[in-house]
Design a protein around this motif. Structure first.
Motif, PDB file in Angstrom:
ATOM      1  N   THR A 177       0.848  -1.184   0.000  1.00 39.82           N
ATOM      2  CA  THR A 177       0.000   0.000   0.000  1.00 39.82           C
ATOM      3  C   THR A 177       0.883   1.232   0.000  1.00 39.82           C
ATOM      4  OG1 THR A 177      -1.362  -1.271   1.495  1.00 39.82           O
ATOM      5  CG2 THR A 177      -2.033   0.967   1.114  1.00 39.82           C
ATOM      6  N   ALA A 178       0.558   2.169  -0.855  1.00 37.05           N
ATOM      7  CA  ALA A 178       1.362   3.384  -0.934  1.00 37.05           C
ATOM      8  C   ALA A 178       1.009   4.318   0.213  1.00 37.05           C
ATOM      9  CB  ALA A 178       1.131   4.080  -2.264  1.00 37.05           C
ATOM     10  N   SER A 179       2.028   4.891   0.804  1.00 39.30           N
ATOM     11  CA  SER A 179       1.814   5.910   1.817  1.00 39.30           C
ATOM     12  C   SER A 179       1.184   7.130   1.140  1.00 39.30           C
ATOM     13  CB  SER A 179       3.172   6.277   2.414  1.00 39.30           C
ATOM     14  OG  SER A 179       3.029   6.939   3.603  1.00 39.30           O
ATOM     15  N   ASN A 221       7.185   2.173  -2.140  1.00 39.85           N
ATOM     16  CA  ASN A 221       8.062   1.660  -1.084  1.00 39.85           C
ATOM     17  C   ASN A 221       7.290   1.249   0.165  1.00 39.85           C
ATOM     18  OD1 ASN A 221       9.761   3.776  -2.696  1.00 39.85           O
ATOM     19  ND2 ASN A 221      11.207   2.377  -1.782  1.00 39.85           N
ATOM     20  N   GLY A 222       5.962   1.213   0.062  1.00 32.73           N
ATOM     21  CA  GLY A 222       5.145   0.750   1.185  1.00 32.73           C
ATOM     22  C   GLY A 222       5.328   1.601   2.430  1.00 32.73           C
ATOM     23  N   ASN A 223       5.411   0.919   3.581  1.00 34.48           N
ATOM     24  CA  ASN A 223       5.458   1.673   4.842  1.00 34.48           C
ATOM     25  C   ASN A 223       6.813   2.307   5.125  1.00 34.48           C
ATOM     26  OD1 ASN A 223       6.736  -0.691   5.271  1.00 34.48           O
ATOM     27  ND2 ASN A 223       5.659  -1.252   7.142  1.00 34.48           N
ATOM     28  N   ASP A 224       7.826   2.029   4.305  1.00 32.09           N
ATOM     29  CA  ASP A 224       9.120   2.724   4.496  1.00 32.09           C
ATOM     30  C   ASP A 224       8.944   4.232   4.343  1.00 32.09           C
ATOM     31  OD1 ASP A 224      10.256   0.323   4.846  1.00 32.09           O
ATOM     32  OD2 ASP A 224      11.252   0.207   2.908  1.00 32.09           O
ATOM     33  N   ALA A 225       7.954   4.624   3.534  1.00 30.80           N
ATOM     34  CA  ALA A 225       7.795   6.050   3.236  1.00 30.80           C
ATOM     35  C   ALA A 225       6.759   6.727   4.131  1.00 30.80           C
ATOM     36  CB  ALA A 225       7.405   6.221   1.777  1.00 30.80           C
ATOM     37  N   SER A 241       3.074  11.798   5.557  1.00 32.44           N
ATOM     38  CA  SER A 241       2.448  10.685   4.854  1.00 32.44           C
ATOM     39  C   SER A 241       2.176   9.552   5.834  1.00 32.44           C
ATOM     40  CB  SER A 241       3.363  10.197   3.741  1.00 32.44           C
ATOM     41  OG  SER A 241       4.610   9.838   4.271  1.00 32.44           O
ATOM     42  N   SER A 242       1.158   8.783   5.564  1.00 29.14           N
ATOM     43  CA  SER A 242       0.837   7.643   6.419  1.00 29.14           C
ATOM     44  C   SER A 242       0.052   6.618   5.614  1.00 29.14           C
ATOM     45  CB  SER A 242       0.014   8.100   7.622  1.00 29.14           C
ATOM     46  OG  SER A 242      -1.209   8.634   7.174  1.00 29.14           O
TER      47      SER A 242
END
Lengths: 745, 131
Positions: A90-92, A266-270, A310-311
């Motif tokens: 999932t995108a942030s 980058n998923g939850n890294d971002a 972002s979340s």
């Protein structure tokens, strides 16, 4: 030769012994059981071949069952057979108020500005930069002919476009696993096709799609990629009535040009990225940036670059979750009816952000389904997150049921560990030893208490501690139960008690509707306090709450009840509490409904008035009702000065220095009850309660109690948690080195 | 004592040749079977046998060292241990390993008795060349 064979034994030696037993019936070769013989070497090969085949078949068989499969591709394939497509990364995302300025030469500037899909921004977190893009074309209108302002939605990642020419046997793959499938778009010869989620059984079932619909479907391949596929155009197969072979939708013709666009993320890294800056440009327009906000009290500019972060980023769905949810999704048949259905649907869509989920209903209260969430990161969820869950559930649940989010009440176990250890056996530093112990405790909680209602057993914890390192000789621990209440929840408790006019004995039940208060004596299985724990010979102590900031005071609200239309305002004298766009809830004392409001403007720079606006489309407030801002409680004016609570002045690791604690009741150590009896005093002058976030050191209040009975059975719906990083004050480890006298050994 | 015709040990022939007359898989019997078994064990390295890495003599590890007296002693020890552990049909009488530094080789001579049928003074001799 034996006529029956034991096929269950697949060890090398057993299979070889079986072969040797067979050869014993032969007179030709006799050296089968001598290690050096060539026959023995051949038997080795034969036995190896047998167990290799047997093990492989066994593993393959296991992989064909959802409950036992270990490979992700097997679990995904089996889940997809049940109609469940596991969620992708999932995108942030973030929504920022942004401003562009017209910089062209035309005297009459355009009235609209379109920010195109794919318009790029950068943002950073922990010195790492990530790119963000606008997911769809967004139109801003001009506020004064030259400035274009609006809310801009951004998602993290980059759009990739791939183009191919369709052949009848074509298969289209998106050959990366790090995509957010929500943002896949597809055109055939320029015609847009819609994504049809096959797991959306109710609305998007492939069998219910018409043959002429422009839709495409997705599924995950064994490589973890995403495959795009189409319908059959028209069902001209022999068994045209068989829905099992029918897939609705238009199928492209040979030579059609297929263009697929997808978002690599980058998923939850971002998550938690701030400082959004546009790096693309639009002809004749200049990018100004995030709209500047002003401090209402001082009139100073607020650095809003870090306000918006972002979340919501997430990783690909974990196979254990797929294993758990897929059958439930099939069982639910696309409709939210039972508690399990709610769990399945919420976890399916939002599972990457959820650590624990509880769903329940209340006897006697119809039309409501409650759910509580412990998020993966942290302890609280954002209002926008729960709002999106409610919106999502509306598509599937029974029309007369409304889902309500309730914050879970956590039970923290404040553990003071005393550990004896042999320093001669300690191979690491003491700090490392403590860290290892805390890591092991965290694992213990994760493996054994990771669900609502699960019990805590002290002896099991101590076993884990004892096994953490060979140098540990023994351990003991004191247990203090701590409950934290969000400040607004605490305020509603207060209000409810006043309404009930019965402040004798209260039990705070998190899983009742909106934290209802019931006069009840604590059940001994929940909080058991024995008479042996009488402190200093007394039978009771004070129950205190806090800590509050000593230097700040509340103000009285002056105009909360005079609202009408779509706005409401009241006096503000304490600066900088609520940023523009903060969402909070107003609740009436005469009716059980709440509205979401958004702060839209401070009326003047001195911050004397604040304007809030309805955001849920409701047509204003009822002038006859009094509405309370449910953000923080009113003040109490009863600071704790005594020393009777736990026979100690509040200080040390459990208390915040310089904080003020307030007496709200007492604890009876004999019968295990605690009594909150100062409500009425506390709520003097609270006919028109105001709010003040910054009064409290934390945004929650704590209640804590010594529990000699060290096994904790939470009531249904409570969650025992251990968060050494968020609440390091709830674990302390005291190491006590023991030097053995060798003569005594 | 066993007669000439009696077969008390039989194994597949070393190179798996077929019998010239019957075209069956070749068979070695009795003393020759035991000798081939001993050679097979001595030429097996640790880890070669599936699921039993401890079987073998690991001679090849020693053939990278100098052909001297010390290596010969070690080699002799390996041979004695291997045969005692894995060839229960024989009783070792003499194991002689001579190092030949000039030609970089060892000359191995093993004398044994076949226990069950009491055939005495059987001998195997071979050369191992260092690499």
């Amino acid at each position: 030769m034996a006529t029956t064979k034991n096929l269950s034994n697949l060890s090398f030696d057993a299979v070889k012994a079986d072969l040797i037993q067979y050869l014993k019936n032969s007179n030709i070769f006799k050296d089968y059981d001598f290690t050096g013989s060539k026959l023995n070497v051949l038997l080795d090969l034969l036995a190896y071949s047998i167990i290799y085949g047997g093990t492989y078949s066994n593993a393959a068989l296991y992989e064909s069952f959802l409950d036992y499969a270990r490979q992700r591709e097997s679990v995904v394939a089996l889940a997809q057979n049940l109609g469940y497509v596991p969620s992708s990364s999932t995108a942030s995302s973030v929504v920022i108020p942004y401003e562009f300025e017209y910089s062209g030469n035309s005297i009459i500037p355009p009235t609209e500005l379109t920010i195109p899909k794919g318009f790029k921004f950068t943002a950073s977190v922990e010195n790492k930069k990530y790119s963000f893009v606008v997911p769809t074309d967004t139109v801003f209108t001009s506020s004064n002919n030259f400035n274009f302002i609006g809310d801009l939605s951004l998602v993290q990642g980059s759009f990739i476009r791939s183009e191919s020419v369709w052949k009848n046997d074509s298969r289209i793959f998106i050959k990366t696993s790090d995509i957010d499938r929500k943002y896949i778009t597809l055109t055939v010869n320029g015609e847009t096709f819609d994504l049809s989620d096959p797991s959306d059984i109710l609305n998007n079932n492939a069998a219910r799609r018409l043959s002429a619909e422009k839709v495409f479907y997705i599924r995950e391949t064994i490589e973890g990629w995403t495959e795009v596929y189409f319908g059959m155009t028209e069902d001209n197969s022999d068994d045209s009535n068989n829905l099992f072979v029918y897939v609705g939708g238009i199928r492209p013709s040979e030579g059609d040009v297929i263009v697929v666009e997808y978002l690599v993320t980058n998923g939850n890294d971002a998550d938690y990225c701030t400082n959004f800056k546009a790096i693309d440009s639009i002809t004749n327009f200049k990018s100004i940036g995030i709209i500047v906000e002003y401090n209402a009290a001082t009139g100073q500019k607020i650095d809003s670059s870090t306000y918006y972060y972002s979340s919501g980023g997430g990783t690909k769905e974990d196979i254990e979750r797929i294993r758990k949810i897929a059958p439930k999704i099939q069982e639910a048949q696309g409709r939210c009816v039972t508690a399990n259905d709610y769990k399945a649907f919420i976890l399916k869509q939002f599972g990457s952000d959820i650590d624990n989920l509880n769903v329940w209903t209340e006897e006697g209260i119809s039309g409501r389904a409650y759910y509580a969430i412990k998020p993966t990161n942290g302890l609280t969820t954002s209002p926008s997150f729960t709002k999106s869950i409610n919106t999502y559930l509306k598509k599937y649940n029974v029309a007369t049921i409304t889902p309500y989010y309730v914050d879970p009440i956590y039970i923290f176990i404040n553990t003071v560990l005393k550990i004896d250890y042999d320093p001669t056996l300690l191979k690491i530093s003491e700090t490392q030893l403590i860290q290892n112990i805390i890591n092991d405790i965290q694992l213990f909680y994760k493996n054994t208490i990771n669900d609502f209602g699960k019990a805590y057993y002290n002896s099991r914890l101590l076993t884990v501690v004892d096994n953490a390192d060979p140098c540990i000789l023994g351990s003991a621990c004191d247990v203090v139960l701590v409950k934290e209440f969000p400040v607004e929840v605490f305020w509603s408790l207060n209000k409810a008690i006043n309404t009930a006019n019965d402040a004798s004995y209260v039990d705070i039940q998190p899983n009742r509707s909106l934290y209802s208060i019931e006069p009840i004596i604590y059940n001994s299985t929940e909080l058991h306090i024995e008479s042996t724990d009488i402190v200093d010979g007394t039978e009771s102590g004070s129950l205190i709450i806090g800590p509050q900031t000593a230097t700040k005071v509340f103000i009285n609200e002056t105009d909360a009840s005079s609202a009408g239309g779509t706005t409401i305002s009241w006096a503000e004298t304490v600066s900088n509490r609520l940023p523009v766009n903060a969402i909070f809830t107003l609740t009436s004392d005469t009716e059980e409904k709440s509205f979401d409001y958004t702060v839209i403007e401070y009326l003047d720079s001195a911050g004397t008035q604040m304007l809030v606006q309805l955001t849920d489309g409701t047509n204003g407030l009822d002038r006859d009702s009094t509405y309370y801002a449910m953000i923080t409680p009113y003040y109490f004016n009863l600071p704790y000065t005594g020393t009777d609570f736990n026979s100690a002045t509040p200080s040390g690791p459990h208390y915040v220095e310089n904080g003020v604690w307030y007496v709200i009741g007492d604890i009876n150590y004999v019968d295990g009850t605690f009594r909150i009896n100062r409500w009425s005093t506390m709520t003097t002058n609270t006919t028109d309660p105001s709010s003040e976030n910054s009064l409290w050191e934390d945004d929650f209040v704590r209640m804590q109690i010594d529990v000699p009975e060290s096994d904790i059975y939470p009531s249904d719906g409570e969650l025992i948690v251990f968060e050494p990083y968020l609440r390091p004050e709830y674990i302390s480890v005291k190491l006590n080195p023991i030097i053995f006298n060798k003569k005594l050994k | 004592m066993a007669t000439k015709e009696e077969i008390f040990y039989s194994d597949i022939i070393f190179n798996m040749e077929k019998h010239p007359l019957t075209s069956d898989l070749g068979i070695v019997t009795n003393i020759r079977s035991i000798k081939e078994s001993i050679i097979n064990l001595l030429l097996t390295n640790y880890g070669e046998r599936l699921y039993h890495p401890e079987i073998g003599c690991n001679i090849s590890a020693l053939l990278f060292t100098n052909a001297n007296y010390i290596t010969a002693k070690v080699l002799k020890g390996h041979i004695i241990t291997t045969i005692n552990n894995y060839e229960p049909r024989v009783l070792l009488k003499i194991v002689d390993v001579k190092a030949s530094p000039d030609t970089s080789e060892f000359v191995v001579s093993i004398t044994f008795t076949v226990i069950s049928v009491n055939i005495d003074n059987q001998q195997i001799s071979f050369k191992l060349k260092t690499k």
